[in-house]
Structure formats: structure tokens, C-alpha cells
Write a protein that holds these residues in place. Structure first.
Motif, PDB file in Angstrom:
ATOM      1  N   ASN A 115      58.353  51.434  17.408  1.00  0.00           N
ATOM      2  CA  ASN A 115      57.521  52.045  16.366  1.00  0.00           C
ATOM      3  C   ASN A 115      56.104  51.472  16.394  1.00  0.00           C
ATOM      4  OD1 ASN A 115      59.316  53.936  15.480  1.00  0.00           O
ATOM      5  ND2 ASN A 115      59.916  52.850  13.625  1.00  0.00           N
ATOM      6  N   THR A 116      55.285  51.910  15.446  1.00  0.00           N
ATOM      7  CA  THR A 116      53.859  51.597  15.482  1.00  0.00           C
ATOM      8  C   THR A 116      53.573  50.105  15.363  1.00  0.00           C
ATOM      9  OG1 THR A 116      53.747  51.984  13.098  1.00  0.00           O
ATOM     10  CG2 THR A 116      53.213  53.848  14.541  1.00  0.00           C
ATOM     11  N   LYS A 118      55.129  47.609  16.595  1.00  0.00           N
ATOM     12  CA  LYS A 118      55.227  46.983  17.911  1.00  0.00           C
ATOM     13  C   LYS A 118      54.035  47.389  18.776  1.00  0.00           C
ATOM     14  CE  LYS A 118      57.805  46.703  22.179  1.00  0.00           C
ATOM     15  NZ  LYS A 118      58.887  47.227  23.023  1.00  0.00           N
ATOM     16  N   LEU A 119      53.696  48.697  18.754  1.00  0.00           N
ATOM     17  CA  LEU A 119      52.601  49.178  19.592  1.00  0.00           C
ATOM     18  C   LEU A 119      51.266  48.552  19.204  1.00  0.00           C
ATOM     19  CD1 LEU A 119      53.577  52.970  19.692  1.00  0.00           C
ATOM     20  CD2 LEU A 119      53.919  51.256  21.493  1.00  0.00           C
ATOM     21  N   ASP A 120      51.046  48.311  17.894  1.00  0.00           N
ATOM     22  CA  ASP A 120      49.776  47.772  17.424  1.00  0.00           C
ATOM     23  C   ASP A 120      49.481  46.383  17.972  1.00  0.00           C
ATOM     24  OD1 ASP A 120      49.287  50.049  16.017  1.00  0.00           O
ATOM     25  OD2 ASP A 120      49.921  49.243  14.073  1.00  0.00           O
ATOM     26  N   GLN A 121      50.506  45.612  18.223  1.00  0.00           N
ATOM     27  CA  GLN A 121      50.278  44.219  18.649  1.00  0.00           C
ATOM     28  C   GLN A 121      50.671  43.958  20.103  1.00  0.00           C
ATOM     29  OE1 GLN A 121      53.001  41.975  19.482  1.00  0.00           O
ATOM     30  NE2 GLN A 121      54.234  43.846  19.366  1.00  0.00           N
ATOM     31  N   GLN A 122      51.153  44.998  20.799  1.00  0.00           N
ATOM     32  CA  GLN A 122      51.753  44.790  22.114  1.00  0.00           C
ATOM     33  C   GLN A 122      50.775  44.165  23.108  1.00  0.00           C
ATOM     34  OE1 GLN A 122      53.660  48.308  23.570  1.00  0.00           O
ATOM     35  NE2 GLN A 122      54.943  47.191  25.006  1.00  0.00           N
ATOM     36  N   LYS A 366      70.571  35.528  16.881  1.00  0.00           N
ATOM     37  CA  LYS A 366      69.860  36.805  16.814  1.00  0.00           C
ATOM     38  C   LYS A 366      70.576  37.742  15.844  1.00  0.00           C
ATOM     39  CE  LYS A 366      67.735  36.850  21.403  1.00  0.00           C
ATOM     40  NZ  LYS A 366      67.546  37.633  22.660  1.00  0.00           N
ATOM     41  N   HIS A 367      69.786  38.650  15.244  1.00  0.00           N
ATOM     42  CA  HIS A 367      70.362  39.658  14.354  1.00  0.00           C
ATOM     43  C   HIS A 367      69.489  40.906  14.400  1.00  0.00           C
ATOM     44  CE1 HIS A 367      72.356  41.488  10.944  1.00  0.00           C
ATOM     45  NE2 HIS A 367      71.179  41.662  10.354  1.00  0.00           N
ATOM     46  N   GLU A 368      70.126  42.068  14.617  1.00  0.00           N
ATOM     47  CA  GLU A 368      69.411  43.342  14.645  1.00  0.00           C
ATOM     48  C   GLU A 368      69.688  44.127  13.368  1.00  0.00           C
ATOM     49  OE1 GLU A 368      70.163  45.667  18.084  1.00  0.00           O
ATOM     50  OE2 GLU A 368      68.975  44.368  19.412  1.00  0.00           O
ATOM     51  N   ASP A 369      68.679  44.915  12.962  1.00  0.00           N
ATOM     52  CA  ASP A 369      68.821  45.725  11.753  1.00  0.00           C
ATOM     53  C   ASP A 369      68.055  47.037  11.941  1.00  0.00           C
ATOM     54  OD1 ASP A 369      69.677  46.406   9.255  1.00  0.00           O
ATOM     55  OD2 ASP A 369      68.208  45.197   8.171  1.00  0.00           O
ATOM     56  N   ASP A 370      68.384  48.016  11.107  1.00  0.00           N
ATOM     57  CA  ASP A 370      67.720  49.323  11.102  1.00  0.00           C
ATOM     58  C   ASP A 370      67.754  49.957  12.494  1.00  0.00           C
ATOM     59  OD1 ASP A 370      66.425  51.521  10.121  1.00  0.00           O
ATOM     60  OD2 ASP A 370      64.416  50.622  10.212  1.00  0.00           O
ATOM     61  N   TYR A 371      68.957  50.087  13.039  1.00  0.00           N
ATOM     62  CA  TYR A 371      69.160  50.707  14.348  1.00  0.00           C
ATOM     63  C   TYR A 371      68.365  50.011  15.456  1.00  0.00           C
ATOM     64  CZ  TYR A 371      71.505  54.412  11.775  1.00  0.00           C
ATOM     65  OH  TYR A 371      72.366  55.106  10.981  1.00  0.00           O
TER      66      TYR A 371
END
Length: 417
Positions: A115-116, A118-122, A366-371
Motif C-alpha cells: 500500500n501507499t 510502503k511506497l512512500d518510504q521505499q 514476528k506477527h502479521e495483521d490485516d491480510y
């Protein structure tokens, strides 16, 4: 005559190209001195290891919530003489117990996987560095725990959570030296913590008749001799370094500046071995300044600790207060350095100053959330870092057994400029 070409329209600010440095800038962090002299402590190996920091070996009771260790005291009392009966005068074994505890710890950071956000800081690699910083944070957490344990027997994280029912109480290091105080005014240990605080603060106040700081507290060779004599009186166990009995003294950068200043009286002498004359092994210690040969034969290696803790005395009369100050994770400075009453707290380190029990080693979580959009990455473990103090079931002012370290309270001399 042809007319001049009219000016081009100015590009709207929102449409203008913005340049960014693609190299992420990181704030530097202070180094930690507590990485040398780590020894392994095993119940099958009776002597205390030659290290200021002991780690328990593999134990079959690692699932226990605490470990009790028994110390047998040496034989005391005189012999039976003449024709007196030995029967009925036998000496029974005398023991004291020490308890080692452990507690859970964990810490995590959040990153975006798509999503955005991630893209904003990549292009900066911000989230990648965010995760890499976990290692630094874990080491800073451990360094703070070591200093808190040297000051008050247990770090703060061990008097919370699952250990609350144990009723663990932080109490000051039983061995304290106050710079500038006479031998008679050095603080006596008291098994009642408030009474011991009163003794320490009264000793600090005795240097100048108030909490004012002066050159009487400045670091010099006479101070090191007095520290060595105090350590001998408290039976602190020296390390073996380069074939000689020795202690390591960790002091603040300010104390180090005063101590090595050739203009100040007593800051140099023939008994001082400078850094460049030390062995290659010792030169590799972070922050080491040099070696001092005391009048009683034991060496003191002086080391600078950029994260040196502090103490801040308070109160106009007993009961006094004594507030410790530490450098927290991320180099957040909570040492009360702006307060004129605050003193540096150097630490003299001998053999077996601290013990660590680590039934569950540091590991990544580690833990994943929101798909899978949000990823939490962190570290966790179960450990205990503390003084290994032995005492009688009913403590008295003379029953405590601990010979690993001593606090050295030093003035932050305002006149040094």
C-alpha cells in the motif's frame, strides 16, 4: 521588429520536482563498555570465574521460576586446647542462600508490507533500517539492565510482571565509596534500605557541609588509593589481569577529563601506565584510559563509561532521598545532569559482580495483521540479570555476603572549565 516571447507560466508548487537524499540519515548511538570479562558460572565449578559478569551454564531446572544457590561459609572459632573435651565442641556447617530470578521481556516495531505507506518510504529503506535497529535496542536494553543491577541489585524490568508476587525489592549496592569524604564519614551498610540511604546522603553532605560540589570530589591518584583501600576493607574479589590482581573502574567522561588533566594536582604520576603502554589485549577494551598501581599492590584499570549512571541526593534532613539516573534505550538521557546536586556514580568492578540466567535466549518474533499488510517484527526472551547476594534468613547489618562491585560517588565539579 518582432515582439519578445512572453514568459512561460510558473509550474504550480505541487507539481514541482522535489529532490531527496536517498541515503537515510541515522543518529549515532553511544557505545557500551560492558562487553569484556564475561565468565561462565557452573555449579560444578566451585570458584567464581575470572569475570565481572557471570552467566549460568546449562541447568536441568531451567523451567523453574527461580534458582536457590547455597553458600557454605568458612570454618570459624578457635581450637580446643589442653585436656579440655572436644566432644560437644564440634562446629556445625553454616550456610547462606542466594536466589536468582528471571522475567520475560519483548519489544517490537511495525512496518507496512504493501500500500501507499510502503511506497512512500521505499526509496529510503526506512522500514528495513527500522528492523535492523532492533539489535541495537536489545544491546542498549541489556546495558541499562547491567548498570541498574550494579546500582540497585536488580534492574527495573525484574520488579514487574510475573515477578511481582515474589516481592523483589531493589536496594542499593551494599558497598559505597563517597569521593572527598573522610574514612570515618564513609557510609556504613545498613540492612534497612532507608537507613542506608541516610548514611550515603550524610556522607555526601559531609564533603562540603552541604550538597555543593567542589574540587574535593575531583578524580585523582589519592582517590584511587582510597578506593583500593575501601575495596580491600569490603573484601571485594579482584580479577586477574595480566598476571596481577586488579579491579576495573568505570567513570564518567567528566571524571576522566579531570583525572587525566596534567594541570590539576595529583592527576599524573610514576604509578600510572598510559594507554599506549598497555598490552594489545587491554588496549582493545572500549574506553580504557590506563592502569594505576595502588599503594597496596592491586592494579586499577580506569575506563570511561559514556553512559555512566548518576545519583541525586535530596532532603534537608533524614529521611533523605537518593535518586538514580540512567541512559535509557535510544540514548534518552534520564540522568538528571541539569540538577546541581547530581553526582556521577562510577563503579569499581571485581570478580563476580553480576550473574545472568537466560533460560530462554534472545530470539526474533514476528506477527502479521490485516491480510499481511502490517508486519510486527521484534525480539523476546526470558532472562535475569542481578547481583548474586547471599544472606541469612533474618538479615542483619553484617550478614550480607557480596564481594563483586562498589559504587564510587564522584562530584561533578562545577569549577572545572
Amino acid at each position: 521588429m518582432a515582439s519578445e516571447i512572453s514568459g512561460l507560466p510558473v509550474l504550480p508548487a505541487a507539481s514541482r520536482m522535489v529532490g531527496y537524499d536517498k541515503k537515510l540519515q541515522m543518529r549515532a548511538t553511544l557505545k557500551d563498555i560492558y562487553v569484556n570479562h564475561v565468565g561462565l558460572f557452573s555449579r560444578n565449578d566451585q570458584p567464581i570465574p575470572n569475570g565481572i559478569y557471570m552467566k549460568l551454564g546449562e541447568m536441568d531446572n531451567s523451567s523453574a521460576n527461580k534458582i536457590n544457590i547455597t553458600m557454605k561459609l568458612p570454618l570459624t572459632g578457635g581450637v580446643v586446647t589442653g585436656n579440655s573435651r572436644l566432644l560437644g565442641n564440634e562446629v556445625a556447617p553454616e550456610t547462606k542462600a542466594g536466589t536468582i530470578y528471571r522475567n520475560n521481556y519483548k519489544y517490537a516495531v511495525r512496518t507496512e508490507k504493501y500500500n501507499t505507506r510502503k511506497l512512500d518510504q521505499q526509496y529510503l529503506g526506512l522500514y528495513d533500517q527500522h528492523v535492523r535497529d532492533l539489535g541495537t535496542h536489545a544491546m542498549q536494553f541489556k546495558g541499562k539492565n547491567i548498570r541498574q543491577a550494579l546500582m540497585k541489585r536488580y534492574p527495573n524490568f525484574m520488579i514487574a510482571g510475573d515477578l511481582l508476587p515474589e516481592g523483589i525489592v531493589q536496594a542499593w549496592n551494599p558497598h559505597v565509596f563517597v569521593q572527598g569524604a573522610t574514612d570515618l564519614n564513609q557510609p556504613d551498610y545498613d540492612s534497612t534500605n532507608q537507613d542506608f540511604i541516610n548514611n550515603i546522603v550524610s556522607s555526601i553532605e559531609s564533603v562540603s557541609g552541604s550538597f555543593a560540589q567542589n574540587q574535593a570530589g575531583a578524580a585523582n591518584f589519592r582517590m584511587l588509593n582510597k578506593i583500593a583501600l575501601r575495596a580491600l576493607d569490603k573484601k571485594l574479589m579482584p580479577l586477574e589481569i595480566e598476571g596481577n590482581d586488579a579491579y576495573i573502574l568505570a567513570i564518567s567522561p567528566l571524571s576522566a577529563s579531570i583525572y587525566t588533566d596534567p594541570i590539576l594536582t595529583g592527576s599524573h604520576g610514576a604509578v600510572w601506565t598510559s594507554f599506549n603502554r598497555l598490552s594489545d589485549k587491554v588496549q582493545n577494551w572500549y574506553g580504557v584510559l590506563g592502569k594505576f598501581k595502588t599503594s597496596i599492590g592491586v592494579d586499577i584499570y580506569v575506563t570511561v563509561d559514556p553512559k555512566c549512571p548518576t545519583v541525586m541526593p535530596g532532603g534537608s534532613s533524614a529521611p533523605f532521598t537518593l535518586t538514580p539516573g540512567y541512559m535509557d534505550e535510544g540514548d534518552v538521557d534520564n540522568r538528571n545532569l541539569s540538577n546541581s546536586k547530581t553526582r556521577d556514580c562510577g563503579i569499581l568492578l571485581g570478580k563476580g559482580a553480576l550473574v545472568e540466567w537466560e533460560p530462554e535466549k534472545l530470539h526474533m518474533v514476528k506477527h502479521e495483521d490485516d491480510y499481511g499488510r502490517i508486519l510486527g517484527t521484534g525480539y523476546a526472551g526470558t532472562t535475569g540479570i542481578q547481583m548474586l547476594v547471599f544472606d541469612a534468613p533474618t538479615a542483619t547489618d553484617t550478614s550480607l555476603e557480596y564481594y563483586g562491585s562498589m559504587l564510587c560517588i564522584m562530584n561533578r565539579w562545577a569549577g572545572y572549565n
